[in-house]
Design an enzyme around this catalytic site. Structure first.
Site, PDB file in Angstrom:
ATOM      1  N   ARG A 102       0.873  -1.176   0.000  1.00  0.00           N
ATOM      2  CA  ARG A 102       0.000   0.000   0.000  1.00  0.00           C
ATOM      3  C   ARG A 102       0.906   1.221   0.000  1.00  0.00           C
ATOM      4  O   ARG A 102       1.696   1.421   0.937  1.00  0.00           O
ATOM      5  CB  ARG A 102      -0.914   0.005   1.230  1.00  0.00           C
ATOM      6  CG  ARG A 102      -1.575   1.348   1.452  1.00  0.00           C
ATOM      7  CD  ARG A 102      -2.668   1.316   2.476  1.00  0.00           C
ATOM      8  NE  ARG A 102      -3.846   0.648   1.952  1.00  0.00           N
ATOM      9  CZ  ARG A 102      -5.078   0.771   2.455  1.00  0.00           C
ATOM     10  NH1 ARG A 102      -5.280   1.536   3.505  1.00  0.00           N
ATOM     11  NH2 ARG A 102      -6.103   0.138   1.924  1.00  0.00           N
ATOM     12  N   HIS A 129      -7.420   0.822  -6.404  1.00  0.00           N
ATOM     13  CA  HIS A 129      -7.663  -0.001  -5.208  1.00  0.00           C
ATOM     14  C   HIS A 129      -8.340  -1.306  -5.661  1.00  0.00           C
ATOM     15  O   HIS A 129      -9.521  -1.546  -5.377  1.00  0.00           O
ATOM     16  CB  HIS A 129      -8.537   0.774  -4.214  1.00  0.00           C
ATOM     17  CG  HIS A 129      -8.510   0.235  -2.818  1.00  0.00           C
ATOM     18  ND1 HIS A 129      -7.762  -0.871  -2.457  1.00  0.00           N
ATOM     19  CD2 HIS A 129      -9.158   0.637  -1.678  1.00  0.00           C
ATOM     20  CE1 HIS A 129      -7.934  -1.107  -1.163  1.00  0.00           C
ATOM     21  NE2 HIS A 129      -8.777  -0.218  -0.674  1.00  0.00           N
ATOM     22  N   GLN A 132     -10.259  -3.794  -3.191  1.00  0.00           N
ATOM     23  CA  GLN A 132     -11.542  -3.309  -2.705  1.00  0.00           C
ATOM     24  C   GLN A 132     -12.648  -3.576  -3.729  1.00  0.00           C
ATOM     25  O   GLN A 132     -13.747  -3.999  -3.373  1.00  0.00           O
ATOM     26  CB  GLN A 132     -11.452  -1.801  -2.411  1.00  0.00           C
ATOM     27  CG  GLN A 132     -12.728  -1.234  -1.843  1.00  0.00           C
ATOM     28  CD  GLN A 132     -13.042  -1.798  -0.456  1.00  0.00           C
ATOM     29  OE1 GLN A 132     -12.215  -1.756   0.431  1.00  0.00           O
ATOM     30  NE2 GLN A 132     -14.250  -2.324  -0.277  1.00  0.00           N
ATOM     31  N   ASP A 219     -17.168   7.488  -1.574  1.00  0.00           N
ATOM     32  CA  ASP A 219     -15.913   7.374  -0.829  1.00  0.00           C
ATOM     33  C   ASP A 219     -15.598   8.768  -0.280  1.00  0.00           C
ATOM     34  O   ASP A 219     -16.221   9.762  -0.693  1.00  0.00           O
ATOM     35  CB  ASP A 219     -14.796   6.856  -1.756  1.00  0.00           C
ATOM     36  CG  ASP A 219     -13.503   6.534  -1.017  1.00  0.00           C
ATOM     37  OD1 ASP A 219     -13.522   6.415   0.222  1.00  0.00           O
ATOM     38  OD2 ASP A 219     -12.446   6.416  -1.686  1.00  0.00           O
ATOM     39  N   CYS A 260     -16.338   1.752   0.772  1.00  0.00           N
ATOM     40  CA  CYS A 260     -15.148   0.943   1.080  1.00  0.00           C
ATOM     41  C   CYS A 260     -14.709   1.092   2.530  1.00  0.00           C
ATOM     42  O   CYS A 260     -14.020   0.228   3.059  1.00  0.00           O
ATOM     43  CB  CYS A 260     -14.013   1.305   0.125  1.00  0.00           C
ATOM     44  SG  CYS A 260     -13.423   3.002   0.308  1.00  0.00           S
ATOM     45  N   ARG A 288     -13.463  -8.517   1.845  1.00  0.00           N
ATOM     46  CA  ARG A 288     -12.040  -8.271   1.580  1.00  0.00           C
ATOM     47  C   ARG A 288     -11.241  -9.520   1.951  1.00  0.00           C
ATOM     48  O   ARG A 288     -10.337  -9.942   1.227  1.00  0.00           O
ATOM     49  CB  ARG A 288     -11.540  -7.072   2.420  1.00  0.00           C
ATOM     50  CG  ARG A 288     -12.099  -5.709   2.007  1.00  0.00           C
ATOM     51  CD  ARG A 288     -11.574  -5.249   0.668  1.00  0.00           C
ATOM     52  NE  ARG A 288     -10.132  -5.163   0.628  1.00  0.00           N
ATOM     53  CZ  ARG A 288      -9.406  -4.121   1.054  1.00  0.00           C
ATOM     54  NH1 ARG A 288     -10.016  -3.045   1.517  1.00  0.00           N
ATOM     55  NH2 ARG A 288      -8.087  -4.138   0.962  1.00  0.00           N
TER      56      ARG A 288
HETATM   57  N1  NVA Z   1      -9.886   6.795  -1.335  1.00  0.00           N
HETATM   58  C1  NVA Z   1      -9.525   6.376  -0.006  1.00  0.00           C
HETATM   59  C2  NVA Z   1      -9.739   4.915   0.152  1.00  0.00           C
HETATM   60  C3  NVA Z   1      -9.413   4.374   1.524  1.00  0.00           C
HETATM   61  C4  NVA Z   1      -9.601   2.917   1.631  1.00  0.00           C
HETATM   62  C5  NVA Z   1      -8.064   6.730   0.239  1.00  0.00           C
HETATM   63  O1  NVA Z   1      -7.245   6.525  -0.665  1.00  0.00           O
HETATM   64  O2  NVA Z   1      -7.750   7.218   1.324  1.00  0.00           O
HETATM   65  N1   CP Z   2     -11.174   0.006   2.551  1.00  0.00           N
HETATM   66  C1   CP Z   2      -9.898  -0.074   2.955  1.00  0.00           C
HETATM   67  O1   CP Z   2      -8.981  -0.300   2.170  1.00  0.00           O
HETATM   68  O2   CP Z   2      -9.733   0.116   4.287  1.00  0.00           O
HETATM   69  P1   CP Z   2      -8.351   0.345   5.052  1.00  0.00           P
HETATM   70  O3   CP Z   2      -7.829   1.675   4.618  1.00  0.00           O
HETATM   71  O4   CP Z   2      -8.741   0.317   6.505  1.00  0.00           O
HETATM   72  O5   CP Z   2      -7.404  -0.768   4.702  1.00  0.00           O
END
Ligand code: NVA
Ligand code: CP
Length: 307
Positions: A102, A129, A132, A219, A260, A288
């Site tokens: 990540r 992502h 997800q 989101d 998500c 997930r």
């Molecule tokens: N769009 C959000 C998704 C978190 C799971 C982010 O990138 O922070």
């Molecule tokens: N939806 C998701 O990816 O959650 P986290 O940021 O908690 O991993």
């Protein structure tokens, strides 16, 4: 399938195969059937951003498959002090069997795959992502049956979720309408690729996107990395880009809402709508675990799930 860097690398058959394996592994878990397919395998999990779901679901999933997860914070790796990604990839490939990462830049995920010799899984970048969206599609299959022919709508920031949803929806045979304000639309490369796709529309008007939708997604307005812009974004998004009862009144009467998580309630979604759809939102979070286990067994070539 050698990696999961982005959904556009998958064929429709690979996508549906992963979802099918996800359902199968979920059923086995609920029935108490053990699945130690990855005994002796180690998954490195590199995190440069915060996480609740991704970290815990990959860690628990790897344990359920009989393997070992290894949490690696970028702050504790030499990567955080500037060791090149191509060297990190070549070193970690000698210890690990797969890496989930990540991070911010999609190019870092691609570089790990290019220079390493083991499967790489994208656990979220600024651009995509994919894990997800696999969980979302699996949840929608559970509720609606077929994905083919459904209408999806995404309301809000054209971020990593929106980008991956466009690719995943179209690959699965659903249609997708995205409503985002000017300047916050999905990535230019995605818009260019799908501009003339008959099942894709982009609008600034959420009511247009949500009309008759079977599934509505939203989101956060400010993703990880956008924190400094949070107030500015709030001003831009707050009048129109909230999933609330008024907006959902134009959707299909049996509309399903997906988020998500984490959610910023009373921003991109009202508490009322979140709670009305909470069962499916938390099922989405649970999935997930199941679908990522599917990704792991496919990538690590477990014979029972050969693809
Ligand atoms: N769009 C959000 C998704 C978190 C799971 C982010 O990138 O922070
Ligand atoms: N939806 C998701 O990816 O959650 P986290 O940021 O908690 O991993």
């Amino acid at each position: 399938m050698n990696h999961l860097l982005k959904l556009s690398d998958l064929t429709k058959e690979e996508l549906l195969g992963l979802l099918e394996t996800g359902h199968d592994l979920k059923k086995k878990l609920k029935e108490g059937i053990e699945t130690p397919y990855l005994k002796g395998k180690t998954l490195g999990m590199i995190f440069q951003k915060a996480s609740t779901r991704t970290r815990v679901s990959f860690e628990v999933g790897m344990n359920q498959l009989g393997g070992k997860p290894l949490y690696l914070s970028v702050n504790d790796l030499q990567m955080g002090r500037g060791e090149p990604i191509e060297d990190t990839a070549r070193v970690l490939s000698r210890y690990l069997d797969a890496i989930m990462i990540r991070t911010y830049e999609q190019s870092d995920v691609e570089a790990l795959a290019e220079y390493g010799t083991i499967p790489i899984i994208n656990g979220l970048t600024d651009l995509y992502h994919p894990c997800q969206i696999l969980a979302d599609l699996m949840t929608i299959q559970e509720v609606k049956g077929e994905l083919e022919g459904l209408k999806f709508a995404f309301v809000g920031d054209g971020n990593n979720m929106a980008n991956s949803l466009i690719v995943g929806a179209l690959l699965a045979g659903a249609s997708i309408s995205v409503a985002s304000p000017e300047g916050y639309q999905p990535d230019a490369s995605i818009l260019e690729e799908f501009a003339s796709h008959p099942k894709f529309t982009l609008t600034e008007n959420p009511y247009e996107a949500v009309k008759d939708a079977d599934v509505v997604f939203t989101d956060v307005w400010a993703s990880m990395g956008d924190e400094a812009e949070a107030d500015k974004r709030k001003q831009i998004f707050q009048d129109l880009y909230q999933v609330n009862s008024q907006l959902l009144s134009v959707a299909h009467p049996e509309v399903m809402v997906q988020h998500c998580l984490p959610a910023h309630k009373e921003e991109e979604i009202t508490t009322e709508i979140f709670e009305q759809h909470a069962h499916y939102i938390f099922e989405e979070a649970e999935n997930r675990l199941h679908v990522q286990k599917a990704v792991l067994v496919h990538l690590l070539g477990v014979p029972a799930y050969a693809s």
